[in-house]
Design an enzyme around this catalytic site. Structure first.
Site, short mmCIF file in Angstrom:
data_model
loop_
_atom_site.label_atom_id
_atom_site.label_comp_id
_atom_site.label_asym_id
_atom_site.label_seq_id
_atom_site.Cartn_x
_atom_site.Cartn_y
_atom_site.Cartn_z
N LYS A 83 0.85 -1.21 0.00
CA LYS A 83 0.00 0.00 0.00
C LYS A 83 0.88 1.25 0.00
O LYS A 83 1.76 1.40 0.85
CB LYS A 83 -0.87 0.03 1.26
CG LYS A 83 -2.11 -0.82 1.16
CD LYS A 83 -2.84 -0.86 2.48
CE LYS A 83 -3.74 0.34 2.70
NZ LYS A 83 -4.46 0.22 4.00
C1 E4P Z 1 -7.64 1.28 3.97
O1 E4P Z 1 -7.04 0.35 3.52
C2 E4P Z 1 -7.36 1.96 5.25
O2 E4P Z 1 -6.60 1.09 6.07
C3 E4P Z 1 -8.58 2.31 6.03
O3 E4P Z 1 -9.77 1.92 5.42
C4 E4P Z 1 -8.56 3.69 6.59
O4 E4P Z 1 -9.74 3.83 7.35
P1 E4P Z 1 -9.95 4.90 8.49
O5 E4P Z 1 -10.37 6.19 7.84
O6 E4P Z 1 -11.08 4.31 9.32
O7 E4P Z 1 -8.66 5.03 9.25
#
Ligand code: E4P
Length: 220
Positions: A83
């Site tokens: 990522k």
């Molecule tokens: C996506 O892969 C992220 O890890 C995640 O969905 C971020 O979510 P949040 O806004 O709840 O931190």
């Protein structure tokens, strides 16, 4: 639509595997920090707990370090997806990693232009941040539709994974948009799979009425 879990919680992964509805797991540095465990150990547990991919985020923000971290992480397992936050540095990192055959997920997507850039650079997934887009006063569904439309128009293979979901409504609207998948945190997953109250009431009624005539249900 695939359901991914946005978690480091192995029990949750086991639960989703038993239900037969987990396609993969995503994590991020905040989730790793919250778990307060070594990232490599967490990744190992997540890879063993389910058969799908695990998306793991680089912590670095400059291009060379992002690429280096991505390469090191990918050397742990070819089921990892790296990522990369879609900054300008992130675009180049995705490009370099994808040329080495390392799968990437462009994350922290707030605008269709970022999704287009990620796809052009070779990202396998883009992760638009639904609730965070809402929080900045933008319409996440317009963002999703725009990304879907662009990818569809140019037959781009990059998949859309809805992220940062907070409600069941978010999840269902993602499904209505026809995107490839969503990643959900524990609280949302639990709400998603819980028994519907009216279904439980209907089942109770069937049981009460059926139990009065047990002989009618004997299997011959
Ligand atoms: C996506 O892969 C992220 O890890 C995640 O969905 C971020 O979510 P949040 O806004 O709840 O931190």
């Amino acid at each position: 639509m695939d359901i991914w879990l946005d978690t480091t919680d192995i029990q949750l992964v086991h639960k989703a595997v038993k239900l037969g509805i987990v396609a993969g797991v995503t994590t991020n540095p905040s989730l790793i920090a919250k778990a307060n465990r070594n990232q490599e150990e967490i990744v190992d547990d997540l890879l063993h707990a389910q058969e799908g991919p695990v998306a793991i985020q680089v912590l670095a923000t400059d291009m060379e370090e992002m690429v280096q971290q991505g390469q090191m992480l990918y050397s742990l397992s070819n089921r990892l997806i790296i990522k990369i936050p879609l900054t300008q540095e992130g675009i180049e990192s995705i490009h370099l990693l994808s040329r080495q055959g390392i799968p990437t997920m462009a994350t922290a997507i707030f605008h269709p232009r970022q999704a287009l850039l990620a796809a052009l650079a070779g990202a396998n997934y883009v992760a638009p941040y639904i609730s965070r887009i809402e929080k900045i006063g933008e319409n996440p569904w317009k963002v999703l539709q725009s990304i879907s439309h662009i990818f569809h128009s140019y037959r781009m293979k990059t998949k859309i994974l809805g992220a940062s979901l907070q409600t069941i409504d978010h999840l269902l609207q993602c499904a209505e948009c026809g995107i490839s998948g969503v990643t959900v945190h524990k609280e949302l997953f639990d709400k998603f799979v819980e028994s519907e109250e009216h279904t439980l009431q209907a089942v109770q009624q069937f049981s009460l009425e059926g139990e009065k005539y047990p002989f009618l249900f004997a299997v011959k």
